[in-house]
Design a protein around this motif. Structure first.
Motif, PDB file in Angstrom:
ATOM      1  N   ARG A 196      -7.747  -9.980   0.539  1.00 45.95           N
ATOM      2  CA  ARG A 196      -6.619  -9.056   0.447  1.00 45.95           C
ATOM      3  C   ARG A 196      -7.091  -7.676   0.001  1.00 45.95           C
ATOM      4  O   ARG A 196      -6.626  -6.654   0.521  1.00 45.95           O
ATOM      5  CB  ARG A 196      -5.575  -9.601  -0.524  1.00 45.95           C
ATOM      6  CG  ARG A 196      -4.796 -10.798   0.005  1.00 45.95           C
ATOM      7  CD  ARG A 196      -3.852 -11.354  -1.039  1.00 45.95           C
ATOM      8  NE  ARG A 196      -2.801 -10.401  -1.374  1.00 45.95           N
ATOM      9  CZ  ARG A 196      -1.658 -10.292  -0.698  1.00 45.95           C
ATOM     10  NH1 ARG A 196      -1.414 -11.069   0.342  1.00 45.95           N
ATOM     11  NH2 ARG A 196      -0.747  -9.408  -1.064  1.00 45.95           N
ATOM     12  N   GLU A 197      -8.007  -7.635  -0.948  1.00 46.55           N
ATOM     13  CA  GLU A 197      -8.524  -6.349  -1.417  1.00 46.55           C
ATOM     14  C   GLU A 197      -9.275  -5.633  -0.307  1.00 46.55           C
ATOM     15  O   GLU A 197      -9.107  -4.423  -0.101  1.00 46.55           O
ATOM     16  CB  GLU A 197      -9.423  -6.562  -2.630  1.00 46.55           C
ATOM     17  CG  GLU A 197      -8.675  -7.002  -3.886  1.00 46.55           C
ATOM     18  CD  GLU A 197      -9.602  -7.331  -5.038  1.00 46.55           C
ATOM     19  OE1 GLU A 197     -10.843  -7.310  -4.832  1.00 46.55           O
ATOM     20  OE2 GLU A 197      -9.099  -7.602  -6.147  1.00 46.55           O
ATOM     21  N   ARG A 198     -10.107  -6.373   0.431  1.00 49.90           N
ATOM     22  CA  ARG A 198     -10.869  -5.766   1.524  1.00 49.90           C
ATOM     23  C   ARG A 198      -9.929  -5.321   2.642  1.00 49.90           C
ATOM     24  O   ARG A 198     -10.109  -4.247   3.225  1.00 49.90           O
ATOM     25  CB  ARG A 198     -11.899  -6.754   2.058  1.00 49.90           C
ATOM     26  CG  ARG A 198     -12.777  -6.184   3.176  1.00 49.90           C
ATOM     27  CD  ARG A 198     -13.860  -7.160   3.583  1.00 49.90           C
ATOM     28  NE  ARG A 198     -14.817  -7.369   2.518  1.00 49.90           N
ATOM     29  CZ  ARG A 198     -15.827  -8.241   2.599  1.00 49.90           C
ATOM     30  NH1 ARG A 198     -15.986  -8.978   3.691  1.00 49.90           N
ATOM     31  NH2 ARG A 198     -16.668  -8.375   1.594  1.00 49.90           N
ATOM     32  N   TYR A 199      -8.930  -6.136   2.940  1.00 53.75           N
ATOM     33  CA  TYR A 199      -7.959  -5.793   3.979  1.00 53.75           C
ATOM     34  C   TYR A 199      -7.227  -4.502   3.605  1.00 53.75           C
ATOM     35  O   TYR A 199      -7.027  -3.617   4.443  1.00 53.75           O
ATOM     36  CB  TYR A 199      -6.968  -6.942   4.142  1.00 53.75           C
ATOM     37  CG  TYR A 199      -6.130  -6.879   5.397  1.00 53.75           C
ATOM     38  CD1 TYR A 199      -6.409  -7.703   6.476  1.00 53.75           C
ATOM     39  CD2 TYR A 199      -5.047  -6.005   5.494  1.00 53.75           C
ATOM     40  CE1 TYR A 199      -5.633  -7.668   7.631  1.00 53.75           C
ATOM     41  CE2 TYR A 199      -4.270  -5.951   6.633  1.00 53.75           C
ATOM     42  CZ  TYR A 199      -4.559  -6.782   7.706  1.00 53.75           C
ATOM     43  OH  TYR A 199      -3.797  -6.733   8.840  1.00 53.75           O
ATOM     44  N   GLY A 200      -6.840  -4.402   2.352  1.00 52.59           N
ATOM     45  CA  GLY A 200      -6.147  -3.205   1.907  1.00 52.59           C
ATOM     46  C   GLY A 200      -6.995  -1.960   2.069  1.00 52.59           C
ATOM     47  O   GLY A 200      -6.503  -0.908   2.515  1.00 52.59           O
ATOM     48  N   GLN A 201      -8.276  -2.045   1.725  1.00 50.31           N
ATOM     49  CA  GLN A 201      -9.162  -0.901   1.858  1.00 50.31           C
ATOM     50  C   GLN A 201      -9.374  -0.543   3.325  1.00 50.31           C
ATOM     51  O   GLN A 201      -9.345   0.637   3.705  1.00 50.31           O
ATOM     52  CB  GLN A 201     -10.509  -1.190   1.186  1.00 50.31           C
ATOM     53  CG  GLN A 201     -11.495  -0.026   1.245  1.00 50.31           C
ATOM     54  CD  GLN A 201     -10.937   1.243   0.611  1.00 50.31           C
ATOM     55  OE1 GLN A 201     -10.301   1.190  -0.442  1.00 50.31           O
ATOM     56  NE2 GLN A 201     -11.154   2.383   1.255  1.00 50.31           N
ATOM     57  N   LEU A 202      -9.574  -1.554   4.166  1.00 51.11           N
ATOM     58  CA  LEU A 202      -9.752  -1.300   5.592  1.00 51.11           C
ATOM     59  C   LEU A 202      -8.491  -0.710   6.208  1.00 51.11           C
ATOM     60  O   LEU A 202      -8.561   0.128   7.110  1.00 51.11           O
ATOM     61  CB  LEU A 202     -10.140  -2.595   6.311  1.00 51.11           C
ATOM     62  CG  LEU A 202     -11.545  -3.127   6.017  1.00 51.11           C
ATOM     63  CD1 LEU A 202     -11.718  -4.531   6.617  1.00 51.11           C
ATOM     64  CD2 LEU A 202     -12.613  -2.180   6.565  1.00 51.11           C
ATOM     65  N   LYS A 241      -6.315   1.264   4.702  1.00 51.11           N
ATOM     66  CA  LYS A 241      -6.295   2.680   4.336  1.00 51.11           C
ATOM     67  C   LYS A 241      -7.209   3.493   5.249  1.00 51.11           C
ATOM     68  O   LYS A 241      -6.849   4.584   5.713  1.00 51.11           O
ATOM     69  CB  LYS A 241      -6.729   2.856   2.886  1.00 51.11           C
ATOM     70  CG  LYS A 241      -5.725   2.355   1.862  1.00 51.11           C
ATOM     71  CD  LYS A 241      -6.264   2.567   0.450  1.00 51.11           C
ATOM     72  CE  LYS A 241      -5.298   2.053  -0.597  1.00 51.11           C
ATOM     73  NZ  LYS A 241      -5.812   2.237  -1.971  1.00 51.11           N
ATOM     74  N   GLU A 242      -8.401   2.950   5.515  1.00 49.52           N
ATOM     75  CA  GLU A 242      -9.354   3.647   6.380  1.00 49.52           C
ATOM     76  C   GLU A 242      -8.830   3.760   7.803  1.00 49.52           C
ATOM     77  O   GLU A 242      -8.994   4.793   8.463  1.00 49.52           O
ATOM     78  CB  GLU A 242     -10.699   2.919   6.350  1.00 49.52           C
ATOM     79  CG  GLU A 242     -11.384   2.962   4.991  1.00 49.52           C
ATOM     80  CD  GLU A 242     -12.596   2.051   4.910  1.00 49.52           C
ATOM     81  OE1 GLU A 242     -12.944   1.426   5.957  1.00 49.52           O
ATOM     82  OE2 GLU A 242     -13.204   1.956   3.827  1.00 49.52           O
ATOM     83  N   ALA A 247     -12.196  -8.133   7.578  1.00 51.83           N
ATOM     84  CA  ALA A 247     -11.742  -8.391   6.208  1.00 51.83           C
ATOM     85  C   ALA A 247     -12.140  -9.774   5.703  1.00 51.83           C
ATOM     86  O   ALA A 247     -11.963 -10.064   4.522  1.00 51.83           O
ATOM     87  CB  ALA A 247     -10.228  -8.241   6.126  1.00 51.83           C
ATOM     88  N   LEU A 288       0.815  -1.206   0.000  1.00 48.32           N
ATOM     89  CA  LEU A 288       0.000   0.000   0.000  1.00 48.32           C
ATOM     90  C   LEU A 288       0.850   1.258   0.000  1.00 48.32           C
ATOM     91  O   LEU A 288       0.474   2.264  -0.581  1.00 48.32           O
ATOM     92  CB  LEU A 288      -0.892   0.033   1.256  1.00 48.32           C
ATOM     93  CG  LEU A 288      -2.135  -0.848   1.243  1.00 48.32           C
ATOM     94  CD1 LEU A 288      -2.778  -0.801   2.613  1.00 48.32           C
ATOM     95  CD2 LEU A 288      -3.105  -0.386   0.180  1.00 48.32           C
TER      96      LEU A 288
END
Length: 234
Positions: free
Chosen positions: A202-208, A210-211, A167, A18
């Motif tokens: 992994r995509e959801r983890y990455g977004q979370l 960032k938040e 996630a 990220l």
């Protein structure tokens, strides 16, 4: 999907990607200040919750990540401002997460996990003299390297504790995604199920992540000093 520690390792990779997604070999190397007598040999990049981060520290931490992600050769590329900004984001996020845990006396790094991280880093180099030469080139030592790696371990554990459960991807979510994209999925659901769930997680983890970083930084005292460290106005 593997052991909790295995999942933490994979999610740690997400966090690293990220913040250092683009590593360019082009541009002027601004990562290592030099100078003669009477000249500035280091610069303050940012002040993070009262802690000063210098350009030499940031440069070293960036190169540690580059070695972890891309090998020894990647650590010798020039550090352009885009790469330094990515490294700075990582440095800020890790320090704020760890500082919060320190106040609660929580999330101490397991010695075995730190030692494993140091061992993996050593193995990137041909031999011990090559590792020591790398550290010498960047005005660092094994103690400083261990501290950087330990902070990374702690930050990953802290972040994982906050967002890993959120996630998770359910069977229903994975199947619904497959139904909507099956023309491009390359096979029946059962054949792609595990890889699909891993990718979606992994995509959801990455977004979370960032938040969570945004939330942590919203109330923190962070001041960019170097030009590339200053946030651009609207």
């Amino acid at each position: 999907m593997g052991s909790p520690r295995g999942r933490r390792a994979k999610m740690g990779g997400v966090v690293g990607c990220l913040v250092l997604m683009s590593v360019s070999a082009a541009g002027q190397d601004t990562g290592r200040p030099t100078g003669a007598e009477g000249q500035v040999i280091d610069r303050v990049v940012a002040v993070i919750a009262g802690q000063v981060l210098t350009l030499s520290e940031l440069s070293f931490e960036a190169r540690v990540v580059l070695v972890q992600r891309g090998g020894v050769r990647a650590a010798e590329v020039s550090l352009d401002e885009e790469t330094l900004r990515g490294a700075l984001d990582l440095a800020i996020n890790q320090r704020l997460l760890v500082a919060g845990a320190d106040r609660l006396q929580a999330f101490a790094a397991e010695r075995s996990e730190v030692e494993a991280r140091v061992k993996a880093f050593r193995e990137r180099f041909e031999d011990e003299p090559a590792l020591l030469a790398f550290l010498t080139r960047h005005d660092a030592d094994l103690e400083q390297l261990t501290a950087v790696l330990e902070r990374g371990v702690r930050a990953e554990r802290i972040l994982d504790s906050r967002i890993r459960l959120r996630a998770q991807v359910s069977e229903a979510e994975a199947r619904r995604y497959w139904e909507e994209h099956k023309a491009t999925m390359g096979g029946p659901y059962e054949g792609v199920r595990e890889a699909l769930k891993e990718r979606l997680m992994r995509e959801r983890y990455g977004q979370l992540a960032k938040e969570e970083f945004a939330r942590v930084r919203a109330d923190a005292r962070v001041r960019g000093v170097a030009p590339f460290a200053r946030e651009e106005g609207p």
